[in-house]
Structures are given as C-alpha cells and as structure tokens.
Design a protein around this motif. Structure first.
Motif, short mmCIF file in Angstrom:
data_model
loop_
_atom_site.label_atom_id
_atom_site.label_comp_id
_atom_site.label_asym_id
_atom_site.label_seq_id
_atom_site.Cartn_x
_atom_site.Cartn_y
_atom_site.Cartn_z
N ARG A 199 0.85 -1.18 0.00
CA ARG A 199 0.00 0.00 0.00
C ARG A 199 0.89 1.24 0.00
N VAL A 200 0.45 2.26 -0.74
CA VAL A 200 1.13 3.54 -0.72
C VAL A 200 0.47 4.38 0.37
N ILE A 201 1.27 4.88 1.32
CA ILE A 201 0.72 5.63 2.44
C ILE A 201 1.26 7.06 2.47
N TRP A 202 0.49 7.96 3.08
CA TRP A 202 0.94 9.32 3.37
C TRP A 202 0.16 9.80 4.59
N LYS A 203 0.67 10.84 5.24
CA LYS A 203 0.03 11.33 6.46
C LYS A 203 -1.37 11.89 6.16
N LYS A 204 -2.31 11.56 7.05
CA LYS A 204 -3.63 12.15 6.93
C LYS A 204 -3.56 13.65 7.14
N TYR A 205 -4.39 14.35 6.39
CA TYR A 205 -4.49 15.81 6.50
C TYR A 205 -3.18 16.51 6.12
N GLN A 206 -2.34 15.80 5.36
CA GLN A 206 -1.07 16.38 4.93
C GLN A 206 -1.31 17.51 3.93
N VAL A 207 -0.68 18.64 4.14
CA VAL A 207 -0.70 19.73 3.16
C VAL A 207 0.57 19.59 2.33
N PHE A 208 0.42 19.13 1.10
CA PHE A 208 1.56 18.88 0.24
C PHE A 208 1.99 20.14 -0.51
N ALA A 209 3.26 20.18 -0.87
CA ALA A 209 3.73 21.17 -1.84
C ALA A 209 3.06 20.87 -3.18
N PRO A 210 2.96 21.85 -4.08
CA PRO A 210 2.24 21.62 -5.34
C PRO A 210 2.72 20.40 -6.13
N ALA A 211 4.03 20.19 -6.20
CA ALA A 211 4.54 19.05 -6.97
C ALA A 211 4.11 17.73 -6.35
N ALA A 212 4.22 17.64 -5.02
CA ALA A 212 3.83 16.41 -4.35
C ALA A 212 2.33 16.17 -4.45
N GLN A 213 1.53 17.25 -4.33
CA GLN A 213 0.09 17.10 -4.44
C GLN A 213 -0.30 16.60 -5.83
N LEU A 214 0.34 17.14 -6.86
CA LEU A 214 0.06 16.70 -8.22
C LEU A 214 0.37 15.21 -8.37
N PHE A 215 1.51 14.78 -7.79
CA PHE A 215 1.89 13.37 -7.89
C PHE A 215 0.90 12.48 -7.14
N VAL A 216 0.52 12.87 -5.92
CA VAL A 216 -0.43 12.06 -5.14
C VAL A 216 -1.77 11.95 -5.87
N ASP A 217 -2.23 13.05 -6.45
CA ASP A 217 -3.48 13.01 -7.20
C ASP A 217 -3.37 12.05 -8.38
N ALA A 218 -2.25 12.08 -9.09
CA ALA A 218 -2.04 11.17 -10.23
C ALA A 218 -1.98 9.72 -9.76
N LEU A 219 -1.36 9.51 -8.60
CA LEU A 219 -1.26 8.17 -8.04
C LEU A 219 -2.63 7.62 -7.68
N LYS A 220 -3.44 8.45 -7.02
CA LYS A 220 -4.79 7.99 -6.66
C LYS A 220 -5.62 7.73 -7.88
N GLU A 221 -5.50 8.58 -8.89
CA GLU A 221 -6.27 8.37 -10.12
C GLU A 221 -5.88 7.06 -10.79
N SER A 222 -4.60 6.71 -10.70
CA SER A 222 -4.12 5.49 -11.32
C SER A 222 -4.52 4.23 -10.54
N LEU A 223 -4.54 4.34 -9.21
CA LEU A 223 -4.72 3.15 -8.38
C LEU A 223 -6.13 2.93 -7.87
N VAL A 224 -6.89 3.99 -7.70
CA VAL A 224 -8.25 3.86 -7.16
C VAL A 224 -9.22 3.67 -8.30
N ARG A 225 -9.82 2.49 -8.34
CA ARG A 225 -10.77 2.17 -9.43
C ARG A 225 -12.17 2.04 -8.88
#
Length: 289
Positions: A263-289
């Motif tokens: 599982r890919v994990i990250w802290k709950k309620y984490q405020v990401f920098a723009p680059a990290a947020q973009l990556f996490v969003d892409a990751l969720k879009e790829s993995l969450v079906r």
C-alpha cells in the motif's frame, strides 16, 4: 541556534576539522571556532572531542548531526516550495519504498507526471515500514510503499494492484534448488535470513516461528551476498535479485503460496507542496478504481 549555525556545524562534521570547514565555507577559522563554542554553550553540551588531527563526535554531537541534517533539509525544502508556489509546477517529490516489483506501479506514474511536468524532480529512498513511517512523520518523505501493518488512524493509503509472492533465495548448488517450490517443512533446521520488516509477522505465525532465523536484513541485495557466501538462505520476494544463468543464486516460491499486497501511504491531512500534491493526485487516479 539557527539554520546557518546548523549548516556550519554540518560542514565541520563533513570536513573533520575546523580549519577544513572554514576553508570550505570561506570564513575565518577563529570565527568558526567561536561559533562552534557558542553552539555548544547554547546547547549545554560538548559536541566534539577535539584531537590533534580530526574531530570526533560525542554522543550528543551525533544526535545533533542527525537532527541538523533533517532540519536543514526541511528549511531549504520549504524555501524552495515557497519560491515555486506562484510559478509553473516544479519542485521535489520524496518517495520511500520497500523493495518490490510493485514499485513499477509508482515509477509508471512518475514517468507520466514527469512527461507533463519536466521540472518536477523525484527522489526515492529504500527501507522497511518503520524506517519509512519515521521519515514521513519527520517530513522527509511525501509517500511510501509499505508491506506491513501501519497505523490507519495516522495514514491514508491506496493499495497497489499486484501482490508479491514470498519464496526462498538460495544458492544453485543447494539441495532445495532441485525442487519447484519449497515448504516450511523443507526449511526445518536451516539457517534463514528474514527481512526486518516481516519480523513482527514471525511472532504471530507458527510456521515462521518454527524457522531457525539466523539473521535479519533491510535490503535484499546485501542479504543476497550473505546467501552467496553460505551464511543461510533468505525468505524474500521474488524478482528482486538476479538469478539468471550467470548468477550463483536461484529463487523458489513457497508452497502453499504466500502473497502480500503493498500500500502507498501518506500522512492524513497532509498539506503537500504543489509538486507532491500533483503526484499524489495522479497516483490515486491510477490506483483507485
């Protein structure tokens, strides 16, 4: 004590002498010596054992070195993120992972994101679950791929689609290499190397408790060298070590089959920098079906 003090301290640690650090920092040696004394007085601790040649860190000095590295990195990272906030998406994303073929899922997302945003830089760190969670907690990693239990109250997560299968890494001249698969009974009395990440599971598994555990490892490459040198056989995921014709090693799956899903994990309620947020969003879009 400020971040510049810590950077000068780390320079002294890196160079091994006050004079060497002063030269590297382009400041006068007496000035740097005074700053290091002020740092020690401010902390109420002796950080260096000063010898004729190179300094030696005290226990307090080693503690400060670890924390100073984290603090300096976080401060410089924050400065970069603030500077980049108003511009096109760029910056750094920090990814931790246990060793697994499942990392392909993450690297494929990295490739897609970087194709659209070439100014984003990705940094990866290998480790076991506890190491990676500690680094996420300290702000040193944005996300991590893990394969053992974590506190779901503290972390959000998404599962990767492919499971990793356990098996045995051994020398090709081992008697068990003649088998297509290996059972726990086959391992009776044999010295076995086990990933540190799976030791908690060993305490709750009768089959794993029955093993003669000769040692633990963090990274499979080092464990593979121990296997080559006859220290034992290793319980590991498949596909991580070269077992081709030129290798002295082979891999056999466990029977009955045992698989683990990461599982890919990250802290709950984490405020990401723009680059990290973009990556996490892409990751969720790829993995969450």
């Amino acid at each position: 004590m400020d971040v510049e003090d810590l950077e000068r301290y780390l320079a002294v640690v890196r160079e091994g002498t006050i004079s060497g650090a002063a030269a590297a920092l382009h400041i006068a040696q007496p000035s740097l010596s005074r700053q290091m004394r002020d740092l020690e007085e401010g902390l109420g601790a002796t950080l260096f054992e000063r010898g004729n040649r190179r300094i030696t860190l005290t226990e307090e000095g080693m503690i400060l070195r670890r924390r100073a590295e984290e603090i300096v990195r976080l401060v410089r990272q924050a400065e970069r993120e603030v500077a980049e906030a108003g511009s096109s998406v760029s910056g750094d994303v920090y990814i931790g992972a246990g060793e697994s073929q499942a990392f392909h899922v993450i690297s494929q997302v990295v490739a897609r994101v970087q194709a659209d945003h070439p100014d984003i830089r990705f940094h990866t760190v290998s480790g076991d679950t506890q190491d990676l969670m500690d680094q996420i907690a300290n702000g040193l990693l944005d996300v991590a791929l893990v394969f053992s239990d974590f506190d779901q109250a503290l972390y959000q997560s998404v599962a990767v689609p492919d499971a990793d299968a356990f098996g045995i890494l051994m020398r090709k001249d081992d008697a068990l290499a003649a088998k297509d698969s290996v059972t726990y009974d086959d391992l009776a009395g044999r010295p076995v190397l086990v990933s540190r990440a799976f030791m908690p599971a060993a305490e709750g598994s009768e089959a794993l408790r029955s093993l003669r555990i000769a040692g633990t490892y963090n990274l499979i490459y080092n464990a593979s060298l121990m296997v080559e040198d006859g220290i034992g056989i290793a319980l590991a995921f498949g596909g991580l070590v070269n077992t081709g014709p030129e290798s002295s090693l082979c891999f056999r799956p466990l029977e009955p089959a045992q698989q683990v899903t990461g599982r890919v994990i990250w802290k709950k309620y984490q405020v990401f920098a723009p680059a990290a947020q973009l990556f996490v969003d892409a990751l969720k879009e790829s993995l969450v079906r």
